[in-house]
Design a protein around this motif. Structure first.
Motif, PDB file in Angstrom:
ATOM      1  N   ASP A  67       0.909  -1.054   0.104  1.00 21.31           N
ATOM      2  CA  ASP A  67      -0.006   0.049   0.053  1.00 21.31           C
ATOM      3  C   ASP A  67       1.017   1.294  -0.149  1.00 21.31           C
ATOM      4  O   ASP A  67       1.891   1.325   0.435  1.00 21.31           O
ATOM      5  CB  ASP A  67      -0.945   0.192   1.306  1.00 21.31           C
ATOM      6  CG  ASP A  67      -2.063  -1.124   1.177  1.00 21.31           C
ATOM      7  OD1 ASP A  67      -2.469  -1.360   0.061  1.00 21.31           O
ATOM      8  OD2 ASP A  67      -2.331  -1.613   2.397  1.00 21.31           O
ATOM      9  N   VAL A  68       0.303   2.469  -0.420  1.00 24.06           N
ATOM     10  CA  VAL A  68       1.166   3.533  -0.629  1.00 24.06           C
ATOM     11  C   VAL A  68       0.275   4.721   0.204  1.00 24.06           C
ATOM     12  O   VAL A  68      -0.955   4.734   0.074  1.00 24.06           O
ATOM     13  CB  VAL A  68       1.293   4.023  -2.054  1.00 24.06           C
ATOM     14  CG1 VAL A  68       1.982   5.316  -2.020  1.00 24.06           C
ATOM     15  CG2 VAL A  68       1.956   3.130  -2.950  1.00 24.06           C
ATOM     16  N   VAL A  69       1.116   5.304   1.048  1.00 24.53           N
ATOM     17  CA  VAL A  69       0.696   6.586   1.807  1.00 24.53           C
ATOM     18  C   VAL A  69       1.236   7.886   1.270  1.00 24.53           C
ATOM     19  O   VAL A  69       2.475   7.696   0.947  1.00 24.53           O
ATOM     20  CB  VAL A  69       1.218   6.443   3.518  1.00 24.53           C
ATOM     21  CG1 VAL A  69       0.619   7.565   3.974  1.00 24.53           C
ATOM     22  CG2 VAL A  69       0.334   5.264   4.071  1.00 24.53           C
ATOM     23  N   THR A  70       0.624   8.936   1.147  1.00 27.89           N
ATOM     24  CA  THR A  70       1.043  10.068   0.577  1.00 27.89           C
ATOM     25  C   THR A  70       1.060  10.973   1.655  1.00 27.89           C
ATOM     26  O   THR A  70       0.082  11.292   2.644  1.00 27.89           O
ATOM     27  CB  THR A  70      -0.065  10.548  -0.527  1.00 27.89           C
ATOM     28  OG1 THR A  70      -0.207   9.574  -1.651  1.00 27.89           O
ATOM     29  CG2 THR A  70       0.592  11.865  -1.125  1.00 27.89           C
ATOM     30  N   SER A  71       2.128  11.748   1.771  1.00 27.54           N
ATOM     31  CA  SER A  71       2.339  13.037   2.863  1.00 27.54           C
ATOM     32  C   SER A  71       2.765  14.352   2.279  1.00 27.54           C
ATOM     33  O   SER A  71       3.618  14.206   0.987  1.00 27.54           O
ATOM     34  CB  SER A  71       3.365  12.373   3.756  1.00 27.54           C
ATOM     35  OG  SER A  71       3.762  13.470   4.750  1.00 27.54           O
ATOM     36  N   SER A  72       2.133  15.272   2.380  1.00 30.00           N
ATOM     37  CA  SER A  72       2.487  16.603   1.920  1.00 30.00           C
ATOM     38  C   SER A  72       3.062  17.190   3.150  1.00 30.00           C
ATOM     39  O   SER A  72       2.727  17.415   4.226  1.00 30.00           O
ATOM     40  CB  SER A  72       1.418  17.577   1.591  1.00 30.00           C
ATOM     41  OG  SER A  72       0.550  16.907   0.492  1.00 30.00           O
ATOM     42  N   ILE A  73       4.470  17.722   2.865  1.00 27.13           N
ATOM     43  CA  ILE A  73       5.503  18.248   3.628  1.00 27.13           C
ATOM     44  C   ILE A  73       6.154  19.418   2.957  1.00 27.13           C
ATOM     45  O   ILE A  73       6.187  19.307   1.691  1.00 27.13           O
ATOM     46  CB  ILE A  73       6.531  17.235   4.413  1.00 27.13           C
ATOM     47  CG1 ILE A  73       7.470  16.577   3.227  1.00 27.13           C
ATOM     48  CG2 ILE A  73       5.791  15.872   5.173  1.00 27.13           C
ATOM     49  CD1 ILE A  73       8.568  15.770   3.837  1.00 27.13           C
ATOM     50  N   THR A  74       6.805  20.275   3.792  1.00 26.69           N
ATOM     51  CA  THR A  74       7.601  21.210   3.222  1.00 26.69           C
ATOM     52  C   THR A  74       8.620  20.866   2.324  1.00 26.69           C
ATOM     53  O   THR A  74       9.290  19.723   2.673  1.00 26.69           O
ATOM     54  CB  THR A  74       7.978  22.373   4.173  1.00 26.69           C
ATOM     55  OG1 THR A  74       9.157  21.701   5.130  1.00 26.69           O
ATOM     56  CG2 THR A  74       6.938  22.924   4.946  1.00 26.69           C
ATOM     57  N   ARG A  75       9.112  21.584   1.388  1.00 25.35           N
ATOM     58  CA  ARG A  75      10.437  21.269   0.609  1.00 25.35           C
ATOM     59  C   ARG A  75      11.566  21.202   1.485  1.00 25.35           C
ATOM     60  O   ARG A  75      12.237  20.379   1.404  1.00 25.35           O
ATOM     61  CB  ARG A  75      10.529  22.037  -0.648  1.00 25.35           C
ATOM     62  CG  ARG A  75      11.651  21.937  -1.422  1.00 25.35           C
ATOM     63  CD  ARG A  75      11.765  23.002  -2.479  1.00 25.35           C
ATOM     64  NE  ARG A  75      12.915  22.472  -3.332  1.00 25.35           N
ATOM     65  CZ  ARG A  75      12.789  22.509  -4.758  1.00 25.35           C
ATOM     66  NH1 ARG A  75      11.499  22.597  -5.327  1.00 25.35           N
ATOM     67  NH2 ARG A  75      13.852  22.177  -5.392  1.00 25.35           N
ATOM     68  N   ASP A  76      11.724  22.178   2.388  1.00 22.60           N
ATOM     69  CA  ASP A  76      12.602  22.329   3.351  1.00 22.60           C
ATOM     70  C   ASP A  76      12.750  21.099   4.209  1.00 22.60           C
ATOM     71  O   ASP A  76      13.740  20.437   4.637  1.00 22.60           O
ATOM     72  CB  ASP A  76      12.561  23.520   4.355  1.00 22.60           C
ATOM     73  CG  ASP A  76      12.848  24.949   3.678  1.00 22.60           C
ATOM     74  OD1 ASP A  76      13.438  24.653   2.629  1.00 22.60           O
ATOM     75  OD2 ASP A  76      12.516  26.030   4.148  1.00 22.60           O
ATOM     76  N   ALA A  77      11.513  20.529   4.786  1.00 23.71           N
ATOM     77  CA  ALA A  77      11.678  19.187   5.465  1.00 23.71           C
ATOM     78  C   ALA A  77      12.120  18.043   4.720  1.00 23.71           C
ATOM     79  O   ALA A  77      13.035  17.250   5.202  1.00 23.71           O
ATOM     80  CB  ALA A  77      10.307  18.773   5.917  1.00 23.71           C
ATOM     81  N   VAL A  78      11.969  18.012   3.420  1.00 27.29           N
ATOM     82  CA  VAL A  78      12.578  16.977   2.470  1.00 27.29           C
ATOM     83  C   VAL A  78      13.962  17.093   2.378  1.00 27.29           C
ATOM     84  O   VAL A  78      14.702  16.116   2.794  1.00 27.29           O
ATOM     85  CB  VAL A  78      11.825  16.801   1.064  1.00 27.29           C
ATOM     86  CG1 VAL A  78      12.657  16.060  -0.104  1.00 27.29           C
ATOM     87  CG2 VAL A  78      10.534  16.654   1.108  1.00 27.29           C
ATOM     88  N   GLU A  79      14.635  18.280   2.124  1.00 29.74           N
ATOM     89  CA  GLU A  79      15.989  18.623   2.294  1.00 29.74           C
ATOM     90  C   GLU A  79      16.566  18.269   3.714  1.00 29.74           C
ATOM     91  O   GLU A  79      17.458  17.674   3.622  1.00 29.74           O
ATOM     92  CB  GLU A  79      16.179  19.977   1.676  1.00 29.74           C
ATOM     93  CG  GLU A  79      15.747  20.021   0.234  1.00 29.74           C
ATOM     94  CD  GLU A  79      15.816  21.481  -0.233  1.00 29.74           C
ATOM     95  OE1 GLU A  79      16.071  22.613   0.640  1.00 29.74           O
ATOM     96  OE2 GLU A  79      15.492  21.683  -1.324  1.00 29.74           O
ATOM     97  N   ASP A  80      15.970  18.640   4.616  1.00 26.12           N
ATOM     98  CA  ASP A  80      16.388  18.467   6.175  1.00 26.12           C
ATOM     99  C   ASP A  80      16.587  17.147   6.438  1.00 26.12           C
ATOM    100  O   ASP A  80      17.477  16.684   7.064  1.00 26.12           O
ATOM    101  CB  ASP A  80      15.557  19.378   7.313  1.00 26.12           C
ATOM    102  CG  ASP A  80      15.975  20.797   7.049  1.00 26.12           C
ATOM    103  OD1 ASP A  80      16.627  21.304   6.210  1.00 26.12           O
ATOM    104  OD2 ASP A  80      15.012  21.332   7.857  1.00 26.12           O
ATOM    105  N   LEU A  81      15.721  16.137   6.070  1.00 24.25           N
ATOM    106  CA  LEU A  81      15.622  14.910   6.221  1.00 24.25           C
ATOM    107  C   LEU A  81      16.317  14.006   5.424  1.00 24.25           C
ATOM    108  O   LEU A  81      16.786  12.839   5.465  1.00 24.25           O
ATOM    109  CB  LEU A  81      14.166  14.345   6.409  1.00 24.25           C
ATOM    110  CG  LEU A  81      13.298  14.662   7.464  1.00 24.25           C
ATOM    111  CD1 LEU A  81      11.801  14.357   7.247  1.00 24.25           C
ATOM    112  CD2 LEU A  81      13.722  14.358   8.732  1.00 24.25           C
TER     113      LEU A  81
END
Length: 69
Positions: A33-47
């Protein structure tokens, strides 16, 4: 780290779609199964997220809606 969130699912980042400020991250769970999350672009980069990254999906909600046909 221990968290109070009880709904914790292991998954793998399947795709990341970057917008100007936000990102849509699709995570494939163990059963496919696939779960979709909307997060900030900054969070993608920070993580340091990228396709194939192992992540823990944390779901904290005051409402869970169900539907049938």
């Amino acid at each position: 780290m221990r968290l109070s969130t009880r709904n914790q699912l292991d998954g793998t980042v399947a795709s990341i779609t970057l917008g100007e400020a936000m990102a849509v991250v699709k995570i494939r769970l163990g059963g496919g199964d696939v779960v979709t999350s909307s997060i900030t672009r900054d969070a993608v980069e920070d993580l340091g997220l990228a396709e194939g990254s192992s992540v823990k999906v944390l779901i904290k909600s005051t409402e869970v809606a169900l539907g049938i046909e």
